[in-house]
Write an enzyme that holds these catalytic residues in place. Sequence first.
Site, PDB file in Angstrom:
ATOM      1  N   SER A  49      14.446   3.234  -3.436  1.00 10.86           N
ATOM      2  CA  SER A  49      13.376   4.057  -2.857  1.00 10.86           C
ATOM      3  C   SER A  49      13.646   4.505  -1.426  1.00 10.86           C
ATOM      4  O   SER A  49      13.012   5.429  -0.939  1.00 10.86           O
ATOM      5  CB  SER A  49      12.052   3.286  -2.884  1.00 10.86           C
ATOM      6  OG  SER A  49      12.191   2.067  -2.182  1.00 10.86           O
ATOM      7  N   ASP A 331       4.229   1.981   4.363  1.00 14.10           N
ATOM      8  CA  ASP A 331       3.481   1.022   3.545  1.00 14.10           C
ATOM      9  C   ASP A 331       4.107  -0.357   3.750  1.00 14.10           C
ATOM     10  O   ASP A 331       4.806  -0.563   4.740  1.00 14.10           O
ATOM     11  CB  ASP A 331       3.441   1.469   2.068  1.00 14.10           C
ATOM     12  CG  ASP A 331       4.845   1.619   1.474  1.00 14.10           C
ATOM     13  OD1 ASP A 331       5.805   1.049   2.031  1.00 14.10           O
ATOM     14  OD2 ASP A 331       4.988   2.300   0.437  1.00 14.10           O
ATOM     15  N   HIS A 334       8.213   0.392   2.990  1.00 12.17           N
ATOM     16  CA  HIS A 334       8.985   1.594   3.342  1.00 12.17           C
ATOM     17  C   HIS A 334       8.698   2.113   4.749  1.00 12.17           C
ATOM     18  O   HIS A 334       7.537   2.200   5.137  1.00 12.17           O
ATOM     19  CB  HIS A 334       8.675   2.720   2.338  1.00 12.17           C
ATOM     20  CG  HIS A 334       8.920   2.306   0.926  1.00 12.17           C
ATOM     21  ND1 HIS A 334       7.900   1.941   0.069  1.00 12.17           N
ATOM     22  CD2 HIS A 334      10.077   2.180   0.228  1.00 12.17           C
ATOM     23  CE1 HIS A 334       8.423   1.605  -1.104  1.00 12.17           C
ATOM     24  NE2 HIS A 334       9.741   1.736  -1.031  1.00 12.17           N
TER      25      HIS A 334
END
Length: 356
Positions: A49, A331, A334
């Site tokens: 990610s 978050d 990340h």
Amino acid sequence: MEKQAAIATSCLFLLYIATFTVAEVLESHHHHHRHNHHGSVKLFVFGDSYADTGNTEKSVSASWKEPYGINFPGKPAGRFSDGLVLTDYIASFLGIRSPVPYTLRKFVKKSKLESGMNFAYGGTGVFDTVFGGPNLTTQIDFFQQLLEQKLYSTKNDVVDSSIALVSVAGNDYAAYFGNHTEDFAAATKSIIKQLAVDLERIYGLGVGKIAVTAIGPLGCLPRMTSFLSYQNCSEVANLVSIFHNQILRQKVEELNKETKKSSFLILDLYNASLSAIMLPKHHQGYSTLQINPLKPCCVGVSNEYSCGSVNESGAKKYTVCDKPKLSFFWDTIHPSQNGWHEVYSAIKSSLRQLYL
């Protein structure tokens, strides 16, 4: 059903427009970075990610839900951030568009594929993880298939002007901590051993320069620091990163000796993140002292919710901080666009080695 299909198609269409506007914006800013001597550089991206720009399935991923993408492109577009991620900054450094996500390759004009392709999926690792998604080996299989289909021309062309970005291993450790079956040093060694096989394979497919990320300070992720009221990083968890990065560095040195060129480069996300978190900087007239860099900007209202959660009736179950553009973490896992920009600024000088 037809209506849903039409909506899906129009969403994908909007998404790919969104994917390219960023690149154009970045391109206009970064014309002076076009150092390439072989026509256009291609960037092939593998991993998780931190590098994904839209491959992860909409149905399962928060990256397609509000408020992801609020700063760029202005709505959720599959990036695990409020805006740009590592891939976008590296593409901008190379003076190219952010590579098209692999899952969107059929929805774009062929000319859009010239800057390379992004095979990274959120939640994936060197090995299979609890999150599902194609692991690193499978992502390289996708790349190999495209080369066999002659989507990217002859091997020599690729060698001359292509770079790979590989961002993995954070999720391998998440999977490891969820299931202690072997000792930690052995787990790290098996992750790095397989990663080295994968890096050599990418090189063998004709990519001349390969940048692999050292893992960031896992103990500074808000998921870890929430237990410490976001006051400091978990030093024990950071030792995991330090050990991984040490073994990775040894392995990359070996690979560079074998290829007799410095084909492999480590991007030091560990120190880049740590220096951004530890040193309050002044931005746009605000001091980041007003903002705790360990505190995530977007969080669930309680433990059972996370950023992007809604309840059965569609009510938001998350909050977003006042100044997302100043946060380091978006978050609990990340970095924000600003966080990635800080990291990019710190690793920029090492990126120049991609041209040597």
